[in-house]
Design a protein around this motif. Structure first.
Motif, PDB file in Angstrom:
ATOM      1  N   GLU A   1       0.853  -1.270  -0.123  1.00  0.00           N
ATOM      2  CA  GLU A   1      -0.063  -0.082   0.019  1.00  0.00           C
ATOM      3  C   GLU A   1       0.848   1.238  -0.034  1.00  0.00           C
ATOM      4  O   GLU A   1       0.672   2.381  -0.708  1.00  0.00           O
ATOM      5  CB  GLU A   1      -0.923  -0.075   1.241  1.00  0.00           C
ATOM      6  N   LYS A   2       2.119   1.257   0.830  1.00  0.00           N
ATOM      7  CA  LYS A   2       3.060   2.211   0.909  1.00  0.00           C
ATOM      8  C   LYS A   2       3.592   2.508  -0.627  1.00  0.00           C
ATOM      9  O   LYS A   2       3.635   3.706  -1.042  1.00  0.00           O
ATOM     10  CB  LYS A   2       3.985   2.172   1.846  1.00  0.00           C
ATOM     11  N   ILE A   3       3.955   1.402  -1.227  1.00  0.00           N
ATOM     12  CA  ILE A   3       4.371   1.627  -2.535  1.00  0.00           C
ATOM     13  C   ILE A   3       3.459   2.194  -3.691  1.00  0.00           C
ATOM     14  O   ILE A   3       3.703   3.194  -4.290  1.00  0.00           O
ATOM     15  CB  ILE A   3       4.947   0.196  -3.230  1.00  0.00           C
ATOM     16  N   ALA A   4       2.097   1.881  -3.664  1.00  0.00           N
ATOM     17  CA  ALA A   4       1.285   2.378  -4.501  1.00  0.00           C
ATOM     18  C   ALA A   4       0.863   3.778  -4.080  1.00  0.00           C
ATOM     19  O   ALA A   4       0.841   4.596  -4.914  1.00  0.00           O
ATOM     20  CB  ALA A   4      -0.055   1.474  -4.251  1.00  0.00           C
ATOM     21  N   GLU A   5       1.112   4.189  -2.872  1.00  0.00           N
ATOM     22  CA  GLU A   5       0.848   5.702  -2.475  1.00  0.00           C
ATOM     23  C   GLU A   5       2.102   6.511  -2.973  1.00  0.00           C
ATOM     24  O   GLU A   5       1.771   7.498  -3.421  1.00  0.00           O
ATOM     25  CB  GLU A   5       0.841   5.655  -0.810  1.00  0.00           C
TER      26      GLU A   5
ATOM     27  N   GLY B   1       8.962  -0.691 -10.357  1.00  0.00           N
ATOM     28  CA  GLY B   1      10.279  -0.538 -10.213  1.00  0.00           C
ATOM     29  C   GLY B   1      10.700  -0.495  -8.645  1.00  0.00           C
ATOM     30  O   GLY B   1      11.747  -1.102  -8.188  1.00  0.00           O
ATOM     31  N   LEU B   2       9.859   0.077  -7.997  1.00  0.00           N
ATOM     32  CA  LEU B   2      10.135   0.110  -6.535  1.00  0.00           C
ATOM     33  C   LEU B   2      10.070  -1.209  -5.739  1.00  0.00           C
ATOM     34  O   LEU B   2      10.799  -1.607  -4.956  1.00  0.00           O
ATOM     35  CB  LEU B   2       9.030   1.362  -5.921  1.00  0.00           C
ATOM     36  N   LEU B   3       8.951  -2.250  -6.307  1.00  0.00           N
ATOM     37  CA  LEU B   3       8.945  -3.354  -5.797  1.00  0.00           C
ATOM     38  C   LEU B   3      10.437  -4.138  -5.848  1.00  0.00           C
ATOM     39  O   LEU B   3      10.701  -4.919  -5.241  1.00  0.00           O
ATOM     40  CB  LEU B   3       7.786  -4.037  -6.239  1.00  0.00           C
ATOM     41  N   ASP B   4      10.838  -3.946  -7.420  1.00  0.00           N
ATOM     42  CA  ASP B   4      11.913  -4.686  -7.834  1.00  0.00           C
ATOM     43  C   ASP B   4      13.092  -4.118  -6.768  1.00  0.00           C
ATOM     44  O   ASP B   4      13.993  -4.983  -6.345  1.00  0.00           O
ATOM     45  CB  ASP B   4      12.126  -4.135  -9.449  1.00  0.00           C
TER      46      ASP B   4
ATOM     47  N   PHE C   1      11.222  -0.905   3.916  1.00  0.00           N
ATOM     48  CA  PHE C   1      10.522   0.083   2.980  1.00  0.00           C
ATOM     49  C   PHE C   1      11.215   1.432   3.573  1.00  0.00           C
ATOM     50  O   PHE C   1      11.598   2.052   2.516  1.00  0.00           O
ATOM     51  CB  PHE C   1       9.156   0.214   3.040  1.00  0.00           C
ATOM     52  N   ASN C   2      10.826   1.784   4.584  1.00  0.00           N
ATOM     53  CA  ASN C   2      11.381   3.340   5.178  1.00  0.00           C
ATOM     54  C   ASN C   2      12.952   3.358   4.987  1.00  0.00           C
ATOM     55  O   ASN C   2      13.356   4.509   4.400  1.00  0.00           O
ATOM     56  CB  ASN C   2      11.239   3.357   6.559  1.00  0.00           C
ATOM     57  N   LYS C   3      13.457   2.376   5.313  1.00  0.00           N
ATOM     58  CA  LYS C   3      15.089   2.585   5.296  1.00  0.00           C
ATOM     59  C   LYS C   3      15.627   2.367   3.919  1.00  0.00           C
ATOM     60  O   LYS C   3      16.504   3.448   3.513  1.00  0.00           O
ATOM     61  CB  LYS C   3      15.383   1.206   5.750  1.00  0.00           C
ATOM     62  N   ILE C   4      15.040   1.716   2.859  1.00  0.00           N
ATOM     63  CA  ILE C   4      15.261   1.761   1.408  1.00  0.00           C
ATOM     64  C   ILE C   4      15.157   2.844   0.699  1.00  0.00           C
ATOM     65  O   ILE C   4      15.810   3.787   0.040  1.00  0.00           O
ATOM     66  CB  ILE C   4      15.017   0.322   0.885  1.00  0.00           C
ATOM     67  N   VAL C   5      13.856   3.327   1.032  1.00  0.00           N
ATOM     68  CA  VAL C   5      13.294   4.604   0.283  1.00  0.00           C
ATOM     69  C   VAL C   5      13.490   5.693   0.860  1.00  0.00           C
ATOM     70  O   VAL C   5      13.925   6.834   0.079  1.00  0.00           O
ATOM     71  CB  VAL C   5      11.743   4.320   0.083  1.00  0.00           C
TER      72      VAL C   5
ATOM     73  N   ILE D   1      13.385  16.502   0.774  1.00  0.00           N
ATOM     74  CA  ILE D   1      12.262  16.608  -0.056  1.00  0.00           C
ATOM     75  C   ILE D   1      11.312  15.658   0.165  1.00  0.00           C
ATOM     76  O   ILE D   1      10.034  15.722   0.273  1.00  0.00           O
ATOM     77  CB  ILE D   1      12.654  16.548  -1.555  1.00  0.00           C
ATOM     78  N   ILE D   2      11.608  14.316   0.291  1.00  0.00           N
ATOM     79  CA  ILE D   2      10.739  13.280   0.512  1.00  0.00           C
ATOM     80  C   ILE D   2      10.332  13.461   1.824  1.00  0.00           C
ATOM     81  O   ILE D   2       8.848  13.021   2.316  1.00  0.00           O
ATOM     82  CB  ILE D   2      11.430  12.065   0.604  1.00  0.00           C
ATOM     83  N   PHE D   3      10.781  13.923   3.020  1.00  0.00           N
ATOM     84  CA  PHE D   3      10.310  14.327   4.145  1.00  0.00           C
ATOM     85  C   PHE D   3       9.356  15.222   4.155  1.00  0.00           C
ATOM     86  O   PHE D   3       8.236  14.940   4.800  1.00  0.00           O
ATOM     87  CB  PHE D   3      11.435  14.666   5.299  1.00  0.00           C
ATOM     88  N   SER D   4       9.424  16.079   3.344  1.00  0.00           N
ATOM     89  CA  SER D   4       8.355  17.483   3.210  1.00  0.00           C
ATOM     90  C   SER D   4       7.178  16.791   2.645  1.00  0.00           C
ATOM     91  O   SER D   4       5.801  17.012   3.139  1.00  0.00           O
ATOM     92  CB  SER D   4       9.103  18.358   2.565  1.00  0.00           C
TER      93      SER D   4
END
Length: 444
Positions: free
Chosen positions: A68-72, A83-86, A101-105, A143-146
């Protein structure tokens, strides 16, 4: 425009596929020669189902909340989600959790996001700096944090309006979102993201809260809740600027006229005053009108599209884009609104529109907003006066200006007879000012 000839007569073996995220910026001449298809984002639900199917086939052990987080994060893009799942499955062994997920992204944990919002609301400057250092030291992307903060604030906003949950005042939520949107744009061009992030956040957290418009409930003297759509927090001895007043009136009632500061002028009197002022501008436009002014404005008019989503100028830009530019003088212009009901809104936005035009064109202009019917009448009067050899004289203020007398107009020759018996010089002046598409020559 260089594409037009090729698009009209394309080679048989060629198909052009043109893609844009801003279809409103494509010239009409291009659009009319194309078949247009609108692609929409894929829903998060569809993306999650597809990712589940792929994970099952590829034997990827992944938690549902990660999908769900990947889709969001993918924002409706199937390619980005795949691409993110891979990427995640390549780095992780065994079961993939939201922590992975949080660590990688590079996403900051939800708890830290909520703590940060709370700290900003409480104006705890020391703790804000501590959290920013913590985010920076862990290598997270500001940027991601914002973007994550904006999503959390959006959830608060929806809870406020739909579920009446009130974790924070709606003013704080809306202004924080707007600030973060501006911050993200600046971060993308910054050479030092940490300093810029600190500057924006600390400036927002420490600013004065006076003179806000709030969507809150108020209590009366009996401690009963009074539901109000808008409450204006008034402060004595602090004047509200004209621009703020206009914005408040638009929110309160799009049909309202601009009121003066003591509210002593009635709507009828204010309308009469507005009419006198705008017809002064009409007079001054005709007094100095030249075709070169009109061409200059039309050339730069499309730049208004860049401001339609601007927080300060969006409403004014939309009104100008939707209106028709009719005539232009040295310092004055005439525009018409498509609907008579939009005239009052034009009055309310007048100062902001003039400010925006100066920003876009580089010169200061006074704007007269007319209905289509008023424009037809003024255009006919202009041609009649030209035929009689009467000149428009530039007037500096309303008191100096006297509008044409009705009786005088009744006794004048009709516009058809006038032009029909007039010299070519008068006709050429009218065509030069208004254009061939507006002036119609009739011979009886």
């Amino acid at each position: 425009n260089a594409l037009l000839k090729t698009l009209e007569e394309p080679p048989n073996h060629v198909i052009f596929i043109l893609a844009t995220t801003d279809p409103h910026k494509v010239p009409v001449t291009i659009v009319s020669r194309c078949q247009c298809f609108e692609f929409k984002r894929i829903s998060n639900h569809s993306i999650v189902n597809k990712l589940k199917e792929i994970s099952s086939v590829e034997k990827i052990d992944i938690d549902n909340d990660v999908l769900e987080k990947i889709a969001e994060v993918s924002e409706g893009g199937m390619r980005d989600s795949l691409g993110l799942l891979d990427k995640i499955s390549s780095y992780c062994d065994g079961n993939i959790t939201i922590h992975d997920f949080n660590k990688i992204v590079g996403v900051v944990s939800t708890d830290l996001q909520l703590d940060f919002i709370k700290t900003v609301y409480e104006k705890n400057i020391a703790h804000i700096l501590e959290l920013i250092d913590q985010i920076y030291d862990s290598g997270k992307d500001f940027i991601i944090f914002s973007q994550n903060l904006m999503e959390q604030l959006r959830k608060n906003m929806i809870e406020y309006y739909l579920e009446s949950k009130n974790n924070y005042p709606i003013d704080f939520i809306l202004e924080f979102i707007q600030m973060l949107d501006e911050l993200i744009i600046n971060l993308k061009n910054s050479s030092n993201m940490k300093i810029l992030f600190e500057t924006f956040i600390l400036s927002f957290a420490s600013k004065d809260d006076q003179n806000k418009i709030s969507f809150e409930n108020e209590k009366d003297n009996d401690n009963k809740i009074i539901s109000r759509e808008i409450i204006l927090d008034k402060k004595e001895n602090k004047e509200i600027t004209e621009k703020e007043k206009i914005q408040q009136e638009i929110k309160l009632d799009n049909k309202s006229l601009v009121k003066n500061s003591d509210n002593s002028i009635s709507n009828g009197e204010q309308r009469k005053k507005n009419d006198m002022h705008r017809f002064l501008i009409v007079n001054n436009t005709f007094a100095t009108a030249e075709k070169k002014y009109l061409l200059l404005l039309k050339e730069k008019w499309t730049k208004l599209n860049d401001f339609v989503l601007d927080i300060s100028y969006g409403a004014a830009a939309c009104f100008l884009v939707d209106s028709q530019l009719r005539a232009a003088g040295d310092k004055d212009i005439i525009i018409t609104c498509n609907y008579d009901s939009a005239l009052d809104r034009g009055f309310a936005l007048l100062d902001v529109m003039e400010e925006l035009l100066e920003k876009v064109i580089g010169s200061s202009y006074k704007i007269a907003v007319l209905t289509e019917q008023e424009w037809k009448q003024e255009k006919e009067k202009f041609i009649q006066r030209k035929n009689r050899g009467e000149k428009y004289e530039y007037k500096e203020d309303d008191l100096e200006f006297v509008h044409a007398d009705d009786e005088k107009e009744k006794n004048s020759e009709s516009i058809t007879d006038t032009i029909g018996t007039n010299s070519d010089d008068i006709i050429q002046q009218a065509v030069s000012l208004f254009g061939n598409d507006i002036v119609k020559i009739q011979n009886n």
